[in-house]
Enzyme design. Structure first.
Site, mmCIF file in Angstrom:
data_model
loop_
_atom_site.group_PDB
_atom_site.id
_atom_site.type_symbol
_atom_site.label_atom_id
_atom_site.label_comp_id
_atom_site.label_asym_id
_atom_site.label_seq_id
_atom_site.Cartn_x
_atom_site.Cartn_y
_atom_site.Cartn_z
ATOM 1 N N LYS A 54 5.700 -7.995 3.993
ATOM 2 C CA LYS A 54 6.471 -7.444 5.108
ATOM 3 C C LYS A 54 5.999 -8.065 6.421
ATOM 4 O O LYS A 54 6.796 -8.408 7.293
ATOM 5 C CB LYS A 54 6.345 -5.911 5.134
ATOM 6 C CG LYS A 54 7.172 -5.262 4.017
ATOM 7 C CD LYS A 54 6.842 -3.808 3.742
ATOM 8 C CE LYS A 54 7.638 -3.346 2.509
ATOM 9 N NZ LYS A 54 7.275 -2.022 2.004
ATOM 10 N N GLN A 98 3.713 2.882 3.570
ATOM 11 C CA GLN A 98 3.927 2.371 2.213
ATOM 12 C C GLN A 98 3.776 3.511 1.205
ATOM 13 O O GLN A 98 2.795 4.263 1.230
ATOM 14 C CB GLN A 98 2.939 1.234 1.915
ATOM 15 C CG GLN A 98 3.173 0.525 0.596
ATOM 16 C CD GLN A 98 4.495 -0.245 0.539
ATOM 17 O OE1 GLN A 98 5.018 -0.694 1.559
ATOM 18 N NE2 GLN A 98 5.055 -0.395 -0.640
ATOM 19 N N ASP A 121 12.597 3.061 7.230
ATOM 20 C CA ASP A 121 12.829 3.284 5.801
ATOM 21 C C ASP A 121 14.027 4.208 5.576
ATOM 22 O O ASP A 121 14.486 4.366 4.442
ATOM 23 C CB ASP A 121 11.601 3.958 5.169
ATOM 24 C CG ASP A 121 10.746 3.002 4.363
ATOM 25 O OD1 ASP A 121 11.292 2.010 3.856
ATOM 26 O OD2 ASP A 121 9.541 3.260 4.244
#
Ligand code: GUN
Length: 283
Positions: A54, A98, A121
């Protein structure tokens, strides 16, 4: 006849190039450099690789990034405090924690601490609610990537029968809303669905997101259907999708491989969401 292979690596590269160009334009037009903050708790090796990728993608897109790495024994309260501080930090546009966190941490409590304006997200109740209501917000990256792949493959969604196998908050549920938003007729199948093959074989668009290696085979695929395989399962025989590729490729009209299908799209859409969050915050 063998299906057309949908090349997720190529589509991901296109999206990332597009985002990089838009980041440059945004900055040239007086905007600030978008910045993504990632948070990783513990030492899961796969999660470390995902987060490192990422950051590489951010750099290539001209997006800034900061990383917070916390030991596995970090308390939920300390993690929530960090996530809340990032939410208040004017220098940060996007926050990605994460998943999954270590077992002693409730992921829902952490997600609830994310500032919805920075929720790249798309997992907070605010963004999930906006999506379910058909209103604009930050959309989860993997399902957004699935739609991008379907569009790239030229699959007609309007009026199509779409069957999604799997109902996770990360993929299945948001996809229901995204496909409904494109006027598909959507069926959500799952582990309790009685005759999975009968349901799936109606689908013009079949999306597998259950996390069971090669659950769907030729019997589940309508001839000519577009098959999108979100599964990434580590098995003794290597990485496998939720679809038996060798069998399905003979029946489908178009299909994503694993790896190299949906996987690379998630990062591309994360870059797009980080830019979108920066733009929205700049208004
Ligand atoms: N772990 C696996 N997929 C994802 C994702 O899309 N977002 C986050 N935050 N963690 C993940």
């Amino acid at each position: 006849m063998s299906a057309k292979i949908i090349d997720g690596k190529a589509v991901s590269a296109e999206v990332r190039e597009r985002v990089a160009a838009e980041v440059s334009e945004f900055i040239e037009g007086g905007g600030h450099q978008p910045v993504l903050a990632t948070v990783l708790v513990g030492d899961d090796p796969a999660s470390h690789v995902y987060v490192a990728n990422k950051h590489k993608a951010c750099e290539a897109a001209g997006i800034g990034s900061v990383h917070h790495e916390l030991p596995a024994e970090t308390s939920q309260a300390d993690l929530v405090t960090l996530v809340e501080a990032l939410g208040d930090d004017d220098a940060i546009d996007g926050i990605l924690v994460q998943l999954p966190p270590p077992e002693h941490i409730d992921p829902d409590a952490v997600i609830a601490a994310i500032n919805p304006a920075k929720d790249v997200d798309g997992l907070t109740a605010t963004n999930a609610g906006l999506l379910a209501g058909g209103r604009p917000g930050l959309v989860p990256c993997t399902p957004a990537g699935v739609i991008e792949l379907l569009d790239h493959a030229g699959t007609e969604l309007e009026g199509a029968e779409a069957v999604i196998v799997g109902r996770s908050n990360l993929v299945g549920r948001p996809l229901i809303s995204l496909l409904l938003g494109r006027n598909a007729t959507v069926t959500a199948a799952h582990s309790r669905t009685r005759d999975l093959a009968a349901v799936c074989s109606r689908a013009d668009v079949l999306v597998a997101a259950v996390g069971v290696p090669e659950l769907l085979g030729a019997d589940h695929v309508k001839p000519g259907a577009t098959v999108i395989d979100v599964g990434i399962n580590r098995t003794d025989d290597g990485l496998k999708g939720d679809v038996d590729f060798e069998a399905a490729v003979e029946v489908a009209g178009a299909i994503t491989p694993v790896p190299g299908g949906v996987g690379p799209m998630t990062i591309a859409m994360l870059m797009a969401n980080t830019l979108a969050a920066a733009r929205a915050r700049a208004i």
